[in-house]
Structure formats: structure tokens, C-alpha cells
Design a protein around this motif. Structure first.
Motif, short mmCIF file in Angstrom:
data_model
loop_
_atom_site.label_atom_id
_atom_site.label_comp_id
_atom_site.label_asym_id
_atom_site.label_seq_id
_atom_site.Cartn_x
_atom_site.Cartn_y
_atom_site.Cartn_z
N PRO A 58 3.95 -11.27 5.87
CA PRO A 58 4.95 -10.29 5.42
C PRO A 58 6.37 -10.56 5.92
O PRO A 58 7.33 -10.43 5.15
CB PRO A 58 4.40 -8.97 5.97
CG PRO A 58 2.91 -9.17 5.95
CD PRO A 58 2.72 -10.61 6.34
N PHE A 62 9.92 -11.09 3.74
CA PHE A 62 11.13 -10.29 3.87
C PHE A 62 12.29 -11.05 4.52
O PHE A 62 13.45 -10.83 4.16
CB PHE A 62 10.83 -9.03 4.69
CG PHE A 62 9.97 -8.03 4.00
CD1 PHE A 62 10.44 -7.34 2.88
CD2 PHE A 62 8.68 -7.78 4.43
CE1 PHE A 62 9.64 -6.41 2.22
CE2 PHE A 62 7.88 -6.85 3.79
CZ PHE A 62 8.35 -6.17 2.68
N PHE A 94 1.23 -12.06 -0.59
CA PHE A 94 2.15 -10.97 -0.26
C PHE A 94 3.40 -11.12 -1.12
O PHE A 94 4.14 -12.08 -1.02
CB PHE A 94 2.52 -10.97 1.21
CG PHE A 94 3.17 -9.67 1.63
CD1 PHE A 94 2.40 -8.64 2.14
CD2 PHE A 94 4.52 -9.46 1.47
CE1 PHE A 94 2.97 -7.43 2.49
CE2 PHE A 94 5.11 -8.26 1.82
CZ PHE A 94 4.32 -7.24 2.34
N SER A 96 5.81 -8.55 -4.35
CA SER A 96 6.24 -7.22 -4.76
C SER A 96 5.07 -6.33 -5.17
O SER A 96 5.10 -5.12 -4.93
CB SER A 96 7.24 -7.34 -5.92
OG SER A 96 6.66 -8.04 -7.01
N GLN A 99 3.52 -5.16 -1.97
CA GLN A 99 4.53 -4.35 -1.28
C GLN A 99 4.66 -2.96 -1.88
O GLN A 99 4.90 -1.98 -1.16
CB GLN A 99 5.88 -5.07 -1.35
CG GLN A 99 7.03 -4.32 -0.71
CD GLN A 99 8.38 -4.94 -1.06
OE1 GLN A 99 8.44 -5.92 -1.81
NE2 GLN A 99 9.44 -4.37 -0.54
N ASN A 100 4.49 -2.86 -3.19
CA ASN A 100 4.71 -1.59 -3.89
C ASN A 100 3.44 -0.76 -4.07
O ASN A 100 3.49 0.31 -4.69
CB ASN A 100 5.34 -1.85 -5.26
CG ASN A 100 6.78 -2.34 -5.13
OD1 ASN A 100 7.54 -1.82 -4.31
ND2 ASN A 100 7.15 -3.34 -5.91
N TYR A 128 1.24 0.00 6.33
CA TYR A 128 0.93 -0.65 5.07
C TYR A 128 1.37 0.24 3.92
O TYR A 128 1.65 1.44 4.08
CB TYR A 128 -0.58 -0.92 4.96
CG TYR A 128 -1.42 0.33 5.09
CD1 TYR A 128 -1.86 1.00 3.95
CD2 TYR A 128 -1.76 0.85 6.32
CE1 TYR A 128 -2.61 2.17 4.05
CE2 TYR A 128 -2.50 2.01 6.44
CZ TYR A 128 -2.93 2.67 5.30
OH TYR A 128 -3.65 3.83 5.42
N LEU A 130 3.61 1.16 0.21
CA LEU A 130 5.01 1.34 -0.18
C LEU A 130 5.80 2.03 0.92
O LEU A 130 5.39 3.07 1.43
CB LEU A 130 5.07 2.16 -1.47
CG LEU A 130 6.46 2.40 -2.08
CD1 LEU A 130 7.10 1.08 -2.49
CD2 LEU A 130 6.35 3.34 -3.28
N ARG A 132 5.98 1.29 3.87
CA ARG A 132 5.18 1.31 5.11
C ARG A 132 4.73 2.73 5.44
O ARG A 132 4.66 3.12 6.61
CB ARG A 132 6.00 0.71 6.26
CG ARG A 132 6.27 -0.77 6.11
CD ARG A 132 7.31 -1.30 7.08
NE ARG A 132 7.04 -0.92 8.46
CZ ARG A 132 6.26 -1.60 9.29
NH1 ARG A 132 5.64 -2.69 8.86
NH2 ARG A 132 6.08 -1.20 10.54
#
Length: 311
Positions: A58, A62, A94, A96, A99-100, A128, A130, A132
């Protein structure tokens, strides 16, 4: 050990397991404590041990090249996890999409409908979904609802300091290889397949085995005394050596490479897999004014490596 690349590759036989989630970079003694607890639970429940991890990690997604240096490539990590008795690794891309995911979607898609997890171990600071938004308490609530137990990890310490991948990186950055070894439970090492290079070392009288470095950033750089392990006729054979890890400023190279000169070795290593354990740092990398100066420095490095490795 089975590598499962993505949720769409989960087969029925991979379901019903105990699991943990994380990067597991370095697979240090703290990680091994978690994996041992998972193995005990798997034995009691009669199910498989599963590690859920991400590629890229992750923070690499980012932060890009500003992410922390990797202690292990994916291939190295998988090998270490297999040595720890892991039955399967679910490697999730990992990006979008992941992540979403909402926290509920993360739990339902991956843990419940995907793997049918029966027991889960994570750190109490695990986040974890959206923004976090998912946390340990959300996991426990979902576990109560869907029939799996959630436990937090026990802190593992060495000399009253918490064992972590971050601490291992700090020790390696300070060239404290022994300190890193204490936290890893083994010498810091890299391995990979030997590829053809520029053959400059052969020209200088010090032929090297060249291995690509599968990392955006290196946790250590410089010249080291090393022990290398080569599989031969079904068994592992050890060779002392000297290695350069990083770029090669004298020849204006910009791509990082692990170059290993095996002492007193004769033979062809191309295509073979070499494991390189770092014993002690000899010096930083430097740019020499000529190839003759580089050759003299390598000769001194070989002498230093022999002295270090025969102590």
C-alpha cells in the motif's frame, strides 16, 4: 504452498482457512510468532493457513519511490512464508479498486465469501477500506456476525524493543547486520537468478554473478563480505564472497544490481539461483578515477572479505 493471485483465482479447495493480513516485509521474528499462532489454530480447526498480502504494498501505491525500502522482494517473501508452514498466500493487487472498497465490502468479498475465514489475526492498529474507515473493532463486529474469531497480534520484543520491519530497516541503514539478524531470526539475504552482465568483473580478474534487484529502493548499499548458497546436485553448497549492492558509479551505471564474486569458484552460474547472505559491510560504494583503481580496490575488498569470513 499455493500462490493465489487475486480474488478471481480462489478455488473451492482454498476456502475454509485461518488467516492474517499484512505486508510481512522481511518475515521477521514478530511475523513468525503470528504465523506459529495461526498454525496452531489451523491444526485445531483442521483448516489451511493463509496469508493475505498486497502487491504493490500500500505505501508503494501511495508514495511511489518515497515508500520505505523493501526488505524482501515478493519472490523472497513467498519463499520465507513457505518455510514458516504457510499453506497459501492470497496476493491482492493494490490499486483504486481495493482502495475504494468499503470496510463491509472488504470483509465480505475477501474474508467471508472469498476465503471463508474461520479465525483471523491482525494488529490492533490495522486499518482497511475506503478512507481507512475499517478498524479492529469493525473486524470483530463483522466476525461476530459472520462466524469468525478476530484476535490481535502480541507484541514481540528484542532487548525491550518492538520487532518491526521499520526497525530492521533502521539497523540495515546503519550497516548493523548483526542487529538486523537478531530481529529477522536469520542473516539478511537476497536471492535471485544469475543473469549476464557487462562482464567487466571478468575483464578485471574478478568475475561476478549478477542478480537483478527487484526493489524500488534498497535497504542497504555498498560492498560486503557475503556467504552465498548454490544448489548443486540436490544439496546446498556454501561459498564465501564479496558483493557490491547498488549502482556502479565508476562505470556510470544507474540500475541497481547485486554483483557477487565467489572466492575460489570456477564454473558457469548463468541461469542458476543464488542466495546471498550479508555478513559485514566493508565500505560504501565510490567512484574511482580509472578501472585500474577499481581493480585495486576490489583486490583489497577480497582480502578484507577473506579476513572477515575466516574469523
Amino acid at each position: 504452498m499455493q500462490l493465489i493471485r487475486g480474488l478471481h483465482n480462489i478455488r473451492p479447495e482454498y476456502r475454509a482457512c485461518v488467516a492474517t493480513i499484512g505486508n510481512f516485509d522481511g518475515v521477521h521474528l514478530g511475523h513468525r510468532t503470528i504465523l506459529e499462532a495461526l498454525r496452531q489454530q489451523a491444526f485445531e480447526l483442521g483448516v489451511r493457513v493463509c496469508v493475505i498480502t498486497f502487491e504493490p504494498q500500500p505505501r508503494e501505491f501511495f508514495q511511489g519511490n518515497n515508500a520505505p525500502a523493501r526488505l524482501t522482494s515478493l519472490r523472497e517473501k513467498l519463499s520465507l512464508l513457505e518455510d514458516c508452514g504457510v499453506d497459501q498466500v492470497l496476493c491482492l493487487p493494490f490499486g483504486s479498486k481495493l482502495q475504494n472498497m468499503t470496510p463491509d465490502e472488504f470483509v465480505m468479498d475477501i474474508l467471508v465469501e472469498g476465503l471463508d475465514v474461520r479465525y483471523l489475526i491482525v494488529g490492533d492498529d490495522f486499518r482497511y477500506g475506503l478512507n481507512r474507515a475499517g478498524d479492529f473493532f469493525h473486524l470483530r463486529s463483522m466476525g461476530d456476525r459472520h462466524g469468525f474469531e478476530v484476535c490481535d497480534t502480541r507484541t514481540v520484543t528484542h532487548d525491550q524493543n518492538r520487532i518491526s520491519s521499520t526497525k530492521v530497516r533502521e539497523l540495515l541503514a546503519d550497516a548493523d547486520l548483526k542487529g538486523a539478524e537478531h530481529l529477522l531470526g536469520r542473516p539478511f539475504a537476497m536471492f535471485g537468478r544469475v543473469i549476464k552482465g557487462q562482464q567487466l568483473g571478468r575483464t578485471l580478474g574478478f568475475p561476478t554473478a549478477n542478480i537483478r534487484v527487484c526493489r524500488n529502493r534498497l535497504p542497504v548499499q555498498g560492498v560486503f563480505a557475503v556467504r552465498s548458497w548454490l544448489e548443486s546436485h540436490g544439496s546446498l553448497k556454501s561459498y564465501d564472497g564479496v558483493a557490491n549492492l547498488g549502482t556502479r558509479p565508476t562505470v556510470d551505471a544507474t540500475t541497481a544490481l547485486l554483483e557477487v564474486h565467489l572466492l575460489d569458484f570456477k564454473g558457469d552460474l548463468y541461469g542458476q539461483t543464488l542466495r546471498v547472505e550479508f555478513v559485514k559491510k566493508i565500505r560504501d560504494a565510490q567512484k574511482f578515477e580509472s578501472l585500474e583503481a577499481l581493480q585495486a580496490a576490489i583486490n583489497d575488498d577480497v582480502t578484507s572479505a577473506r579476513d572477515i569470513l575466516t574469523d
